[in-house]
Structure formats: C-alpha cells, structure tokens
Design a protein around this motif. Structure first.
Motif, PDB file in Angstrom:
ATOM      1  N   GLN A 206      -0.819  -7.149   3.015  1.00 44.54           N
ATOM      2  CA  GLN A 206      -1.531  -7.572   4.092  1.00 44.54           C
ATOM      3  C   GLN A 206      -2.975  -8.427   3.737  1.00 44.54           C
ATOM      4  OE1 GLN A 206       0.042  -6.695   6.855  1.00 44.54           O
ATOM      5  NE2 GLN A 206       1.177  -5.410   5.440  1.00 44.54           N
ATOM      6  N   ASN A 237       9.776  -1.070   5.629  1.00 38.93           N
ATOM      7  CA  ASN A 237       8.719  -0.101   5.666  1.00 38.93           C
ATOM      8  C   ASN A 237       8.393   0.169   4.423  1.00 38.93           C
ATOM      9  OD1 ASN A 237       6.421   1.395   5.992  1.00 38.93           O
ATOM     10  ND2 ASN A 237       7.508   2.981   7.285  1.00 38.93           N
ATOM     11  N   MET A 239       5.815   1.773   3.324  1.00 40.50           N
ATOM     12  CA  MET A 239       5.091   3.122   2.954  1.00 40.50           C
ATOM     13  C   MET A 239       6.016   4.197   3.116  1.00 40.50           C
ATOM     14  SD  MET A 239       2.226   2.056   2.734  1.00 40.50           S
ATOM     15  CE  MET A 239       0.639   2.868   3.066  1.00 40.50           C
ATOM     16  N   THR A 268       3.438  -2.944   3.010  1.00 38.28           N
ATOM     17  CA  THR A 268       2.486  -1.829   2.535  1.00 38.28           C
ATOM     18  C   THR A 268       1.210  -1.955   2.824  1.00 38.28           C
ATOM     19  OG1 THR A 268       2.479  -0.727   0.406  1.00 38.28           O
ATOM     20  CG2 THR A 268       2.522  -2.953   0.200  1.00 38.28           C
ATOM     21  N   TYR A 269       0.327  -1.586   1.891  1.00 37.64           N
ATOM     22  CA  TYR A 269      -1.260  -1.402   2.123  1.00 37.64           C
ATOM     23  C   TYR A 269      -1.911  -0.924   0.984  1.00 37.64           C
ATOM     24  CZ  TYR A 269      -5.252  -1.159   4.817  1.00 37.64           C
ATOM     25  OH  TYR A 269      -6.732  -1.636   5.706  1.00 37.64           O
ATOM     26  N   TYR A 271      -5.316   0.779  -0.616  1.00 39.40           N
ATOM     27  CA  TYR A 271      -6.418   1.427   0.069  1.00 39.40           C
ATOM     28  C   TYR A 271      -7.814   0.828  -0.714  1.00 39.40           C
ATOM     29  CZ  TYR A 271      -3.259   4.825   1.794  1.00 39.40           C
ATOM     30  OH  TYR A 271      -2.415   5.642   2.450  1.00 39.40           O
ATOM     31  N   GLU A 287     -10.060   1.196   9.672  1.00 37.68           N
ATOM     32  CA  GLU A 287      -8.572   0.481   9.473  1.00 37.68           C
ATOM     33  C   GLU A 287      -7.911   1.275   8.135  1.00 37.68           C
ATOM     34  OE1 GLU A 287      -8.003  -3.578   9.361  1.00 37.68           O
ATOM     35  OE2 GLU A 287      -6.687  -3.357   7.711  1.00 37.68           O
ATOM     36  N   VAL A 291      -4.593   4.100   8.092  1.00 34.29           N
ATOM     37  CA  VAL A 291      -3.363   4.144   7.570  1.00 34.29           C
ATOM     38  C   VAL A 291      -3.293   5.326   6.664  1.00 34.29           C
ATOM     39  CG1 VAL A 291      -1.990   2.743   5.657  1.00 34.29           C
ATOM     40  CG2 VAL A 291      -3.403   1.612   7.343  1.00 34.29           C
ATOM     41  N   ARG A 292      -4.284   5.786   5.798  1.00 36.38           N
ATOM     42  CA  ARG A 292      -4.072   7.163   5.282  1.00 36.38           C
ATOM     43  C   ARG A 292      -3.774   8.441   5.984  1.00 36.38           C
ATOM     44  NH1 ARG A 292      -6.703   7.907   0.001  1.00 36.38           N
ATOM     45  NH2 ARG A 292      -8.016   6.177  -0.780  1.00 36.38           N
ATOM     46  N   ARG A 295       0.119   6.859   7.655  1.00 33.05           N
ATOM     47  CA  ARG A 295       1.199   6.121   7.150  1.00 33.05           C
ATOM     48  C   ARG A 295       1.261   6.315   5.607  1.00 33.05           C
ATOM     49  NH1 ARG A 295       0.886   0.399   7.787  1.00 33.05           N
ATOM     50  NH2 ARG A 295       2.845   0.068   6.868  1.00 33.05           N
ATOM     51  N   ASP A 296       0.431   7.351   5.004  1.00 35.77           N
ATOM     52  CA  ASP A 296       0.434   7.503   3.636  1.00 35.77           C
ATOM     53  C   ASP A 296       1.831   7.909   2.998  1.00 35.77           C
ATOM     54  OD1 ASP A 296      -1.383   8.014   1.092  1.00 35.77           O
ATOM     55  OD2 ASP A 296      -0.068   9.581   1.123  1.00 35.77           O
TER      56      ASP A 296
END
Length: 353
Positions: A206, A237, A239, A268-269, A271, A287, A291-292, A295-296
């Motif tokens: 992202q 996805n 995640m 994905t993301y 941290y 934000e 996510v944590r 969606r972790d």
C-alpha cells in the motif's frame, strides 16, 4: 478492406481471456488445508514474525547496521506462495525485503541473522547484509537493493528453466513502488513474447517507500497491469495464507503447463516503516492498529486452527519454541566472528559458471 482489418487475424488468438484465472480462483478461493498443513503454515509465519521482531531489537542495539527492511505483516505472502513451489526445481528472486522469503524457504535462521549482523557465518559471509542474501542451494537468487532490478533477472532465470527444459518456473517478487518501473514492463513484454515460465508477484503493501498507491499509481489494480502484454492476473488477499496458497497453486499450474506468465497481486500490509529508519508518519496509528486487529495473517490462521480443534495451549507452546529458536539465532550471530579483512577481495567476480 483496410490494413487494420486485413491484419486483425494475423496476431495471437483473439479469443484469449485475460480474466479466466481470476474467475477460476473466485470459484474456490481458500485452500482446503489439513490441520497438519495449517500448523506448518502457522509455524512458518510465526517464525518470520518473531525473527523480524528480534532483528528490529538488534538494529536498535546497534548489532545490525545499514538498511534493514522488516517483513512484519506480510508473512502470509511468502509462506503461502513458496509452499506451493517445487523446491527441487523452481527458483525465487525478490527485492530487498527478503528475510521472510528466505525463512519461508527453510533456510537456517542462524545464517540469516549472522548475515544481518555482518558475521562470517552469514549466508553471504557477512558481506551482503539485510538486502543481499543469496542461496544457490535453495535456488534463491536474492535479495536485490535496486528497486525493480530483480524483475528482468527473474525473466533470465525463467529463460534458463525453459532453455534447459528442467520443468521449473521462477517466482519473481516486486512491490507496488517497483510496479511503476519501466524495466518491469519491458520484462512483461519479453516474458509474454517468449512464453517464459514465470509468475510475477506484486507485494502491494500500500505505501511503497512512503507514498500511498492512490497518490502514485493511475491504475491501482496491479493485477491488471499485464493486460497489454496478454498476461492474465489474479487479485489476492495477501493477509490470508490459505487464499494465497490457493492462488499460488492456480498460477503455478498454469505456468508449468506451458501457458506463459501470470501476474499475481497480493494485497498485504507492513506494520513497520519502509525500513528501520522510517518513522512512517504518512499513516495513522489507528490505521495500523485496525489492520492488526482485523486482518493479521497469523491471528487469522490461529482462529482457523482453533475452529479445527487445536488447543490454544499447543499454539502457545509453538510460540515458545519459536522464540527459543530465534533467541538461539541471535546468540549465534552475536558470538560469531566478523569476516577477516582478506574477505574484501573474495566473491568479487564469479569464478565458476
């Protein structure tokens, strides 16, 4: 008849359907893993998470210098995809956020941590550091510090597989920032033209180095980026390790069947910041925390395991054992000697082809 009409039927099959793989994936998006497989995925992702947390600590203490890009949050991508590969013949190449990929490939945490700390026992003899790790034994070809440079190299690895007729494919990772590089599109064109056995993987976390996808990319759906080159894409996805594994299997089977390249977009993301020196002020704490909490990838698979009847105490024991493994790796690295000064003159050129 105009020239355009006369030439319309001269090219590739016009019935080619770029959405076919996405449609196939949508019908059955999550891999139906056994309890044993889910536990294996869980252990691998947790090892990456704990290893990267420890690497962050060692960086803060001054044991790791230079750049250090952590993989925390993106674990499902490397684990889900690389578990779908044939480790005896397939090859992998990636950018500089590479520790997680190496761990997912089963490479000893001790030699990775020793490399991060610049020790002789490191996988690149302490001379590559965080961004330049390599293992021909595991068919892992880096670890590359130049944004997007690994993509044409991945095409070269794929060409080698095709030329040698060894049945292997190349999994080539790059990020959403690298996705705007010209060399990526030159590679797409060549890979499609030559029908190379390659899976292109966009790890879309992202923010690239610190600019959001919406601010940097006109087309934010990266799986569509291969359309002009007749490369089918799949949006995934990133995640959810079971979804990643399923998409990986579909893509790899397609490529191994001689059908040419596939482009996967793994949403994905991360941290942490882009690197350890990045304060990540371009996004809010809310934000990241959202996510944590929602969606972790590790917590998501943990919930699946508990639904399957795995006791939480067993998962705690796994975490305890992995923490011990990571601590051993850190101790090994800290107690290993640095390379001798003479090592400056070795591995400068390739001595054996």
């Amino acid at each position: 008849m105009g020239a355009a009409a006369a030439n319309a039927g001269d090219g590739p099959d016009e019935s080619f359907e770029l959405r076919s793989l996405q449609e196939s994936f949508e019908k059955d998006k999550r891999y139906k893993a056994s309890e044993e497989e889910m536990l294996d995925f869980y252990k691998q992702m947790l090892l990456i998470r704990r290893f990267e947390e420890k690497a962050g600590q060692l960086y803060g203490l001054g044991f790791i210098g230079g750049f250090c890009h952590l993989y925390i949050g993106q674990e499902a991508v490397a684990v889900g995809l690389q578990s779908a590969l044939n480790g005896d013949k397939d090859s992998v190449i990636t950018g500089y956020r590479d520790h997680g990929h190496m761990l997912a490939y089963g490479i000893d945490p001790k030699v990775i941590m020793a490399e991060l700390t610049g020790r002789e026992a490191g996988i690149s003899r302490g001379k590559g550091g965080s961004m330049h790790m390599f293992s021909t034994e595991h068919r892992f070809y880096g670890g590359h510090g130049i944004v997007g440079a690994q993509v044409p190299l991945g095409a070269g690895l794929a060409f080698s597989h095709k030329y040698n007729e060894d049945g292997g494919i190349c999994l080539t990772y790059f990020g959403d920032g690298a996705a705007n590089q010209g060399q990526v599109y030159e590679t797409f064109n060549m890979a499609s033209l030559w029908n190379l056995p390659i899976v292109f993987v966009v790890e879309n976390n992202q923010y690239a180095m610190g600019t959001s996808v919406k601010r940097s990319s006109a087309e934010t759906h990266f799986y569509r980026r291969g359309t002009a080159f007749r490369i089918p894409g799949i949006a995934v996805n990133g995640m959810d390790v079971l979804e990643v594994h399923q998409a990986g299997k579909i893509a790899i089977d397609h490529v191994r069947g001689g059908n040419g390249p596939v482009l996967l977009e793994l949403n994905t993301y991360r941290y942490r910041g882009h690197s350890m020196s990045d304060p990540a002020k371009y996004r809010t704490r809310e934000e990241v925390q959202g996510v944590r909490e929602k969606r972790d990838p590790i917590e998501g698979l943990k919930a699946d395991l508990m639904k399957a009847g795995v006791e939480e105490d067993k998962l705690k024991e796994i975490d305890k054992a992995i923490r011990a493994t990571v601590n051993d790796a850190a101790d090994f690295a800290e107690n290993s000697p640095e390379p001798e000064p003479s090592e400056l003159y070795t591995d400068v050129v390739v001595e054996k082809y």
